[in-house]
Design an enzyme around this catalytic site. Sequence first.
Site, short mmCIF file in Angstrom:
data_model
loop_
_atom_site.label_atom_id
_atom_site.label_comp_id
_atom_site.label_asym_id
_atom_site.label_seq_id
_atom_site.Cartn_x
_atom_site.Cartn_y
_atom_site.Cartn_z
N ARG A 1 0.84 -1.22 0.00
CA ARG A 1 0.00 0.00 0.00
C ARG A 1 0.87 1.25 0.00
NH1 ARG A 1 -4.30 -0.57 4.64
NH2 ARG A 1 -4.83 1.53 3.97
N GLN B 1 -10.10 10.20 7.51
CA GLN B 1 -10.00 8.78 7.86
C GLN B 1 -8.88 8.15 7.04
OE1 GLN B 1 -14.17 6.80 8.27
NE2 GLN B 1 -14.45 8.51 6.85
N VAL C 1 -5.21 7.40 5.45
CA VAL C 1 -3.88 7.27 6.07
C VAL C 1 -2.78 7.60 5.05
CG1 VAL C 1 -4.68 5.58 7.76
CG2 VAL C 1 -3.87 4.78 5.53
N ASP C 2 -3.19 8.18 3.88
CA ASP C 2 -2.27 8.33 2.75
C ASP C 2 -1.48 9.64 2.75
OD1 ASP C 2 -5.24 8.81 0.68
OD2 ASP C 2 -4.16 10.28 1.88
N HIS D 1 -7.28 8.01 11.72
CA HIS D 1 -6.87 6.60 11.69
C HIS D 1 -5.38 6.44 11.49
CE1 HIS D 1 -11.27 5.52 10.50
NE2 HIS D 1 -11.13 5.63 11.80
N CYS E 1 13.47 -3.51 21.77
CA CYS E 1 12.89 -4.63 22.54
C CYS E 1 12.69 -5.87 21.69
CB CYS E 1 11.56 -4.19 23.16
SG CYS E 1 10.24 -3.98 21.95
N SER F 1 -18.07 6.07 3.12
CA SER F 1 -19.28 5.22 3.14
C SER F 1 -19.96 5.32 4.51
CB SER F 1 -18.88 3.77 2.87
OG SER F 1 -17.99 3.33 3.90
N PRO G 1 -20.53 9.91 -4.95
CA PRO G 1 -21.30 9.48 -6.13
C PRO G 1 -22.50 8.60 -5.74
CG PRO G 1 -18.96 8.94 -6.36
CD PRO G 1 -19.18 9.39 -4.97
C1 BV8 Z 1 -12.76 1.34 17.90
C2 BV8 Z 1 -6.62 2.41 9.17
C3 BV8 Z 1 -12.91 0.80 20.20
C4 BV8 Z 1 -6.08 1.04 8.87
C5 BV8 Z 1 -9.02 2.10 9.37
C6 BV8 Z 1 -19.41 1.45 16.97
C7 BV8 Z 1 -18.63 2.30 17.74
C8 BV8 Z 1 -17.25 2.10 17.82
C9 BV8 Z 1 -16.64 1.06 17.13
C10 BV8 Z 1 -17.40 0.23 16.37
C11 BV8 Z 1 -18.78 0.42 16.29
N1 BV8 Z 1 -19.26 -0.54 15.47
C12 BV8 Z 1 -18.24 -1.31 15.03
C13 BV8 Z 1 -17.11 -0.89 15.57
C14 BV8 Z 1 -15.81 -1.49 15.36
C15 BV8 Z 1 -15.04 -0.89 14.19
C16 BV8 Z 1 -15.90 -0.62 12.99
O1 BV8 Z 1 -16.30 0.51 12.75
N2 BV8 Z 1 -16.14 -1.65 12.21
C17 BV8 Z 1 -16.90 -1.48 10.98
C18 BV8 Z 1 -16.33 -2.39 9.91
C19 BV8 Z 1 -18.35 -1.77 11.27
N3 BV8 Z 1 -14.35 0.31 14.59
C20 BV8 Z 1 -13.15 0.20 15.16
O2 BV8 Z 1 -12.62 -0.85 15.42
C21 BV8 Z 1 -12.46 1.49 15.52
N4 BV8 Z 1 -11.95 1.37 16.86
O3 BV8 Z 1 -13.92 1.56 17.85
O4 BV8 Z 1 -12.12 1.00 19.05
C22 BV8 Z 1 -11.97 0.83 21.33
C23 BV8 Z 1 -12.15 1.81 22.30
C24 BV8 Z 1 -11.29 1.82 23.38
C25 BV8 Z 1 -10.24 0.88 23.47
C26 BV8 Z 1 -10.07 -0.08 22.47
C27 BV8 Z 1 -10.94 -0.11 21.39
C28 BV8 Z 1 -11.23 1.73 14.66
C29 BV8 Z 1 -11.62 1.86 13.22
C30 BV8 Z 1 -10.39 2.28 12.39
C31 BV8 Z 1 -10.00 1.20 11.44
N5 BV8 Z 1 -8.90 1.65 10.59
N6 BV8 Z 1 -7.97 2.55 8.66
C32 BV8 Z 1 -5.73 0.86 7.43
O5 BV8 Z 1 -6.02 1.75 6.61
O6 BV8 Z 1 -5.15 -0.20 7.12
S1 BV8 Z 1 -10.54 2.19 8.71
C33 BV8 Z 1 -10.42 2.23 7.03
O7 BV8 Z 1 -11.68 1.85 6.55
C34 BV8 Z 1 -10.19 3.59 6.44
O8 BV8 Z 1 -9.33 4.38 7.19
C35 BV8 Z 1 -11.56 4.18 6.38
O9 BV8 Z 1 -11.85 4.87 7.55
C36 BV8 Z 1 -12.44 2.99 6.36
C37 BV8 Z 1 -13.11 2.86 5.03
O10 BV8 Z 1 -14.11 3.79 5.02
P1 BV8 Z 1 -14.20 4.89 3.88
O11 BV8 Z 1 -13.08 5.83 4.02
O12 BV8 Z 1 -15.56 5.42 3.93
O13 BV8 Z 1 -13.95 4.12 2.53
P2 BV8 Z 1 -14.94 3.13 1.78
O14 BV8 Z 1 -14.12 2.39 0.80
O15 BV8 Z 1 -15.76 2.39 2.78
O16 BV8 Z 1 -15.95 4.11 1.02
C38 BV8 Z 1 -15.48 4.99 0.05
C39 BV8 Z 1 -16.61 5.94 -0.29
O17 BV8 Z 1 -16.15 6.87 -1.26
C40 BV8 Z 1 -17.82 5.24 -0.89
O18 BV8 Z 1 -18.99 5.74 -0.29
C41 BV8 Z 1 -17.76 5.65 -2.37
O19 BV8 Z 1 -19.06 5.77 -2.92
C42 BV8 Z 1 -17.11 6.99 -2.28
N7 BV8 Z 1 -16.37 7.43 -3.46
C43 BV8 Z 1 -15.73 6.66 -4.39
N8 BV8 Z 1 -15.13 7.47 -5.29
C44 BV8 Z 1 -15.39 8.76 -4.90
C45 BV8 Z 1 -16.17 8.73 -3.75
N9 BV8 Z 1 -16.59 9.85 -3.11
C46 BV8 Z 1 -16.24 11.03 -3.66
N10 BV8 Z 1 -15.48 11.15 -4.77
C47 BV8 Z 1 -15.04 10.03 -5.42
N11 BV8 Z 1 -14.30 10.15 -6.52
#
Ligand code: BV8
Length: 242
Positions: A69, A100, A102-103, A118, A148, A187, A212
């Site tokens: 990546r 959100q 990380v790039d 993130h 470590c 999303s 979109p």
């Molecule tokens: C946590 C880094 C607790 C890593 C990422 C409720 C409350 C709290 C937590 C949860 C909850 N429910 C579930 C959870 C757990 C979990 C979660 O959310 N799971 C999901 C799958 C349901 N959340 C967590 O685990 C979070 N931590 O809550 O910890 C805690 C508290 C105390 C102590 C310990 C623990 C941490 C979440 C962070 C995860 N890390 N990234 C890496 O990158 O490798 S998340 C990663 O996925 C990205 O960073 C990004 O945030 C996410 C993807 O989302 P999007 O950015 O929206 O991207 P996606 O592809 O989904 O959508 C793209 C959109 O763009 C689409 O809508 C598309 O239509 C649109 N699009 C496309 N082209 C265009 C466009 N829009 C405009 N222009 C275009 N040209």
Amino acid sequence: MNLQAAADALQAARHVCVLTGAGASAESGVPTFREALTGLWEQHDPLELATPEAFQRDPELVWKWYCWRRELVSKASPNAGHYALVALAQKVGMLTLITQNVDGLHQLAGSDSVIEYHGNLFENRCFAGNCDVSAADLSVASPTCPHCGACIRPGVVWFGEAIPDHAMEAASLAAGDCDVFLSIGTSSMVWPAAGLSEMAQANGASVVEINPDATASTRPAHYAITGKSGVILPKLLAMLGA
Ligand code: BV8
């Protein structure tokens, strides 16, 4: 909401809060998170790989995914949407940018004080603690901490890990204070980031979504502008006279 109404709301805003997701980098050629697997990575699920458990199970595989990546992102440049947000910060009273992603593309475009909710793909950390890993040999298949011996991991927030306190606090403050909340290219499926637009709405802000497609947050979003961020944002800035 049409573009003019969005431009008017931005013009009148005292504080604009922006949240970007992977869609904001899509036009830079960075695959969105759900597409982030092509070629050799097709057989893996990012929701599986981006976890501390996956890293503990197979640090070499996860490290390799992040190196792939990094390679991909290092060839990407900011797109017109990133630059439009830099211009927007000059046009409105106060702008808070939360990403959100990380790039690092917002920073590359010239945005400053970006809240990296993130973390950052290019940062390295010791998996076991806060050791200084600057002297680590990153050329091996699974780098280890020179202090470590634990494995080195990327400085991103994995699923199941807490958002960094400073980012969580700053983002929540901005969402609770802003007059307009711009949700761009996300999303709205990942929490707690997805809750920021609801915080803004609860504080009476106008929530404007640029995407979109319809998203999980489109229901509560006041306004949804259908389109690509690299197209919509420059149009908005043109209406603001930028
Ligand atoms: C946590 C880094 C607790 C890593 C990422 C409720 C409350 C709290 C937590 C949860 C909850 N429910 C579930 C959870 C757990 C979990 C979660 O959310 N799971 C999901 C799958 C349901 N959340 C967590 O685990 C979070 N931590 O809550 O910890 C805690 C508290 C105390 C102590 C310990 C623990 C941490 C979440 C962070 C995860 N890390 N990234 C890496 O990158 O490798 S998340 C990663 O996925 C990205 O960073 C990004 O945030 C996410 C993807 O989302 P999007 O950015 O929206 O991207 P996606 O592809 O989904 O959508 C793209 C959109 O763009 C689409 O809508 C598309 O239509 C649109 N699009 C496309 N082209 C265009 C466009 N829009 C405009 N222009 C275009 N040209």
